[in-house]
Each structure stands twice: as structure tokens, then as C-alpha cells.
Write a protein that holds these residues in place. Structure first.
Motif, short mmCIF file in Angstrom:
data_model
loop_
_atom_site.label_atom_id
_atom_site.label_comp_id
_atom_site.label_asym_id
_atom_site.label_seq_id
_atom_site.Cartn_x
_atom_site.Cartn_y
_atom_site.Cartn_z
N SER A 87 -52.98 2.99 14.83
CA SER A 87 -52.49 1.69 15.31
C SER A 87 -53.22 1.28 16.58
O SER A 87 -53.60 0.12 16.75
N ARG B 295 -37.68 -0.94 17.13
CA ARG B 295 -37.49 -0.43 15.78
C ARG B 295 -36.30 -1.12 15.15
O ARG B 295 -35.30 -1.40 15.81
N GLU C 189 -48.30 -0.17 9.34
CA GLU C 189 -46.88 -0.26 9.01
C GLU C 189 -46.17 -0.61 10.31
O GLU C 189 -46.36 0.05 11.32
N ASP D 66 -43.15 -0.24 11.29
CA ASP D 66 -42.27 0.82 11.79
C ASP D 66 -43.05 1.93 12.50
O ASP D 66 -42.50 2.63 13.34
N GLU D 67 -44.32 2.12 12.16
CA GLU D 67 -45.12 3.18 12.75
C GLU D 67 -46.09 2.66 13.81
O GLU D 67 -46.77 3.44 14.46
N MET D 68 -46.14 1.33 13.99
CA MET D 68 -47.10 0.74 14.91
C MET D 68 -46.73 1.05 16.36
O MET D 68 -45.57 0.95 16.75
N ASP E 228 -49.57 5.99 18.26
CA ASP E 228 -50.20 6.28 16.97
C ASP E 228 -51.69 5.97 17.08
O ASP E 228 -52.08 4.83 17.37
#
Length: 187
Positions: free
Chosen positions: A37, A92, A26, A28-30, A34
């Protein structure tokens, strides 16, 4: 997925939405914070190195991710370790393109013109809120051709996350998912 070598020390990896889904990424979460990721980005980097004969020894890896209409693009640069390090952060999305129409005729005219252009649209929604009409895009950049058409009929407003959430919760949803295609097909 497409891997292109830009120069001896730069590679561009293009991921479409299907690639993002298959890698379970995703945007937005990369990020490198993480673990999932980071693991996927390392795999993509090793794949890019083997397919383009890049060498990682004594190199600093810089990775920049940019969203696109149908996925994202990763720019990977390799620098000698003696060079000064430059840090990149994934930006973001804080605002969404949001257009306010004063009357339904303006909305329908704009949608009709957008529908017959050669620009592909997806992830946009139309709302009615306090006797005004809104067209909200779920991605940060609207193509120039579409933007010029929209600005003929509408005013651009700040589509902050709270504003878009308020529209989603309180406004009457005219069409969601792909409003331009759904409304344009019936005109």
C-alpha cells in the motif's frame, strides 16, 4: 482514476473499484504500515505531483483515505515542515448498515421502492433469521434517500462484524451479492 487539485497544497485522488483491483489494493488492508500500500500511495503521490506541478521539498505529506460506494478517495495535503504534524489513520469499518424487517411484506415493499429509485446499489444481502428479515450492506454509508425509505419499513440494528458473521453462517440467505437488484427485478 481521477486526480484533482483542490488548492496549492491539496490533491484529491479518486480510485474506482477497477483501479483498486489493478493496483491490488484492499481498503481494509490499506495503510502506510503495509509495504504494498505504501508503495502504491507513493506512486500515486508522485503522479499527482507531476500532473499538478506540486513540490514535495521541505514538505510533510498527510494522506487520508475514505471509502466510497465504488472505491475510495485519497486526500493528500502538503504542509511546511515547521508546522505541527497531524496524524491521520485509516478508519476500519467496524459496523455495517443492517436493517431488520418484522415481516416479509415490509422487506419486499422496501426493496421494491429502493429498486425503482435512481440510487445504485451493490454488495447487499438479504437474510431470514429467527422469523425476521435482514438487509445488510457491505459498505459503511447508505445514501440518505435509501436510508429514509428503509427506515419507513425497518429498524436499524448494529451490524457489527460478529452479528453479520452470525447472519452469514446461521441465517437463511435469501439473496446475496446485490439483493435489492435481484429481488427488485422479480417484483
Amino acid at each position: 482514476m481521477k486526480i484533482s487539485q483542490i488548492s496549492n497544497d491539496k490533491v484529491m485522488i479518486t480510485l474506482c473499484n477497477e483501479d483498486m483491483k489493478s493496483f491490488e489494493l484492499e481498503f481494509d488492508e490499506m495503510g502506510l504500515s503495509d509495504p504494498h500500500s505504501k508503495k502504491i500511495i507513493n506512486r500515486l503521490l508522485s503522479l499527482a505531483c507531476t500532473s499538478n506541478s506540486l513540490v514535495l521539498d521541505n514538505k510533510t505529506v498527510l494522506c487520508e483515505a475514505l471509502p466510497t460506494d465504488n472505491g475510495c478517495v485519497l486526500f493528500i495535503s502538503l504542509k511546511d515542515k515547521k508546522h505541527r504534524r497531524k496524524k491521520y489513520r485509516i478508519k476500519r469499518i467496524t459496523e455495517y448498515p443492517c436493517y431488520r424487517f418484522e415481516c416479509v411484506e415490509d422487506l419486499l415493499s422496501a426493496v421494491e421502492r429502493l429498486y425503482y429509485t435512481d440510487v445504485l446499489f451493490y454488495n447487499n444481502s438479504a437474510y431470514m433469521y429467527k422469523n425476521r428479515y435482514y438487509l445488510v450492506f457491505d459498505y459503511p454509508i447508505v445514501p440518505k434517500k435509501a436510508k429514509s425509505i428503509l427506515l419507513e419499513f425497518a429498524n436499524i440494528v448494529k451490524g457489527t462484524k460478529p452479528f453479520v458473521a452470525r447472519l452469514h453462517e446461521s441465517a437463511t440467505t435469501l439473496s446475496s451479492g446485490n439483493a435489492i437488484v435481484h429481488i427488485g427485478a422479480s417484483l
